[in-house]
Structure formats: structure tokens, C-alpha cells
Scaffold this motif. Structure first.
Motif, PDB file in Angstrom:
ATOM      1  N   ALA A 143      33.853  48.375  41.914  1.00 54.75           N
ATOM      2  CA  ALA A 143      34.501  47.813  40.812  1.00 54.75           C
ATOM      3  C   ALA A 143      35.760  46.732  41.588  1.00 54.75           C
ATOM      4  O   ALA A 143      35.399  45.816  40.994  1.00 54.75           O
ATOM      5  N   GLU A 144      35.855  47.026  42.976  1.00 53.11           N
ATOM      6  CA  GLU A 144      36.500  45.933  43.586  1.00 53.11           C
ATOM      7  C   GLU A 144      35.604  44.690  43.711  1.00 53.11           C
ATOM      8  O   GLU A 144      35.998  43.597  43.574  1.00 53.11           O
ATOM      9  N   GLU A 145      34.198  45.121  44.145  1.00 58.92           N
ATOM     10  CA  GLU A 145      33.310  43.925  44.110  1.00 58.92           C
ATOM     11  C   GLU A 145      33.157  43.149  42.937  1.00 58.92           C
ATOM     12  O   GLU A 145      32.964  42.049  43.118  1.00 58.92           O
ATOM     13  N   GLU A 146      33.052  44.024  41.720  1.00 61.87           N
ATOM     14  CA  GLU A 146      32.771  43.325  40.650  1.00 61.87           C
ATOM     15  C   GLU A 146      34.011  42.535  40.430  1.00 61.87           C
ATOM     16  O   GLU A 146      33.938  41.389  39.828  1.00 61.87           O
ATOM     17  N   ILE A 147      35.095  42.992  40.616  1.00 59.85           N
ATOM     18  CA  ILE A 147      36.357  42.149  40.395  1.00 59.85           C
ATOM     19  C   ILE A 147      36.547  41.141  41.021  1.00 59.85           C
ATOM     20  O   ILE A 147      36.687  40.076  40.554  1.00 59.85           O
ATOM     21  N   VAL A 148      36.617  40.913  42.349  1.00 61.56           N
ATOM     22  CA  VAL A 148      36.795  40.068  43.176  1.00 61.56           C
ATOM     23  C   VAL A 148      35.710  39.012  43.228  1.00 61.56           C
ATOM     24  O   VAL A 148      35.893  37.824  43.299  1.00 61.56           O
ATOM     25  N   LYS A 149      34.374  39.341  43.271  1.00 58.81           N
ATOM     26  CA  LYS A 149      33.440  38.404  43.469  1.00 58.81           C
ATOM     27  C   LYS A 149      33.271  37.657  42.113  1.00 58.81           C
ATOM     28  O   LYS A 149      32.790  36.437  42.116  1.00 58.81           O
ATOM     29  N   SER A 150      33.523  38.352  41.041  1.00 53.08           N
ATOM     30  CA  SER A 150      33.534  37.531  39.704  1.00 53.08           C
ATOM     31  C   SER A 150      34.534  36.375  39.701  1.00 53.08           C
ATOM     32  O   SER A 150      34.240  35.233  39.432  1.00 53.08           O
ATOM     33  N   ARG A 151      35.573  36.478  40.142  1.00 57.85           N
ATOM     34  CA  ARG A 151      36.555  35.494  40.370  1.00 57.85           C
ATOM     35  C   ARG A 151      36.067  34.399  41.381  1.00 57.85           C
ATOM     36  O   ARG A 151      36.300  33.359  40.924  1.00 57.85           O
ATOM     37  N   ALA A 152      35.722  34.667  42.524  1.00 53.32           N
ATOM     38  CA  ALA A 152      35.324  33.839  43.581  1.00 53.32           C
ATOM     39  C   ALA A 152      34.282  32.907  43.002  1.00 53.32           C
ATOM     40  O   ALA A 152      34.286  31.980  43.358  1.00 53.32           O
ATOM     41  N   ARG A 153      33.128  33.645  42.158  1.00 53.54           N
ATOM     42  CA  ARG A 153      32.082  32.697  41.521  1.00 53.54           C
ATOM     43  C   ARG A 153      32.484  31.818  40.868  1.00 53.54           C
ATOM     44  O   ARG A 153      32.198  30.509  40.808  1.00 53.54           O
ATOM     45  N   LEU A 154      33.446  32.185  39.710  1.00 52.24           N
ATOM     46  CA  LEU A 154      34.092  31.422  38.670  1.00 52.24           C
ATOM     47  C   LEU A 154      34.816  30.106  39.465  1.00 52.24           C
ATOM     48  O   LEU A 154      34.535  28.936  39.052  1.00 52.24           O
ATOM     49  N   GLU A 155      35.610  30.642  40.267  1.00 51.86           N
ATOM     50  CA  GLU A 155      36.460  29.602  40.927  1.00 51.86           C
ATOM     51  C   GLU A 155      35.541  28.454  41.704  1.00 51.86           C
ATOM     52  O   GLU A 155      35.701  27.328  41.807  1.00 51.86           O
ATOM     53  N   GLU A 156      34.545  29.139  42.348  1.00 51.41           N
ATOM     54  CA  GLU A 156      33.639  28.059  43.104  1.00 51.41           C
ATOM     55  C   GLU A 156      32.775  27.198  42.261  1.00 51.41           C
ATOM     56  O   GLU A 156      32.898  25.967  42.306  1.00 51.41           O
TER      57      GLU A 156
END
Length: 166
Positions: A34-47
Motif C-alpha cells: 500500500a505504501e509503495e502504491e501511494i508513494v510511488k504514484s505521487r513520485a511518478r506524477l510529479e516527475e
């Protein structure tokens, strides 16, 4: 949506939020995933978009798809608020990590379309005007009944108490 289309939406003033990488039910995938899904999705969008992503929407969004632990992960990931699909309105005391939504069915969408036509084009036919009035009355009764029942349950749900996270 393509990245170019999302950038176009951003330029038009539409807020873009995160919704995980693979759309899992966050309660069923375990805290680490869950943490991976939540954190990485934000990072990808921001990138990809070059902007700060502040909002999150829980996949599925119902009461069995997130809880206080998931809310804590969302908070720690830096999001400012999160949307559920739980019905209702939001106010100053609403938990910003369990925002509610008002959904619309086909009848409400038809009503909205007719009402919009009336507002933008002027007069509707007598039949359309009668249909709007009937839909308005029916929709009002439907939402009054829905919110009376749900209001009692949602007022006591544990994930709406956001001032004392666990």
C-alpha cells in the motif's frame, strides 16, 4: 490519458491527483505494498508533470478499501487530502483524508443536462419542464432518504475522526 493530455488539463487549471500505480484495494494488498502504491504514484506524477501532487483518491474509495492506517500512509506521503467514494458533503470538521462525494445516477445526469439546456438556451418545451420538475422532486426525496440513513452510520465511522490518528 496520455501525459500530453494530462499536461494540457493542468494548463487548463484542472487539479491532478494520485490514485496509486495499479489500482489495488489498499486494505487487501498489505501495508508495505500500500505504501509503495501511494508513494510511488505521487513520485511518478510529479516527475512526469513537474508539479506538486497534493491530492489522493482511494481506489474503490468505499469503507472496505481504506482505514486509519492507510490514511496515515497517505498523510506521511505528503498528500494534503484524500477522496473516498463515501456519500455526503464536506465541511470544516470533515477529515481531509476521508473526503466524501456526491454521486449522480442517470436520472440526476438527465436532470442536470435538461437544466443546463434551460439555463443556456432559455425556454424548454412544456414536456421537458414537467420532466425537470418531476426529476427534481424525485431526486430530492431520494437524497433525503439516502442521507438520513447514511448520515447516522457515517457520523460514527472510525475513519472520520481525523484529529486523533492511530
Amino acid at each position: 490519458l496520455s501525459w500530453n493530455r494530462i499536461r494540457e488539463m493542468l494548463r487548463a487549471g484542472i487539479e491532478i491527483g494520485s490514485h496509486t500505480l495499479t489500482h489495488p484495494n489498499l486494505l487487501k494488498c498489505g501495508p508495505k505494498k500500500a505504501e509503495e502504491e501511494i508513494v510511488k504514484s505521487r513520485a511518478r506524477l510529479e516527475e512526469k508533470l513537474g508539479t506538486d501532487i497534493k491530492l489522493f483518491a482511494y481506489p474503490y474509495g468505499h469503507a472496505r478499501s481504506f482505514d486509519k492506517k492507510i490514511q496515515t500512509i497517505v498523510t506521511q506521503a505528503g498528500y494534503k487530502a484524500a477522496c473516498s467514494t463515501l456519500p455526503g458533503s464536506n465541511g470544516s470538521r470533515t477529515n481531509p483524508y476521508a473526503l466524501r462525494r456526491i454521486s449522480f445516477g442517470k436520472a440526476e445526469i438527465r436532470y442536470f443536462a435538461l437544466r443546463l439546456a434551460q439555463l443556456t438556451q432559455g425556454k424548454l418545451s412544456p414536456l421537458q419542464s414537467k420532466e425537470i420538475q418531476g426529476m427534481n422532486n424525485q431526486t430530492t426525496r431520494l437524497w433525503e432518504n439516502r442521507y438520513e440513513k447514511l448520515g447516522k452510520r457515517l457520523a460514527s465511522d472510525h475513519f472520520f475522526d481525523w484529529r486523533t490518528p492511530k
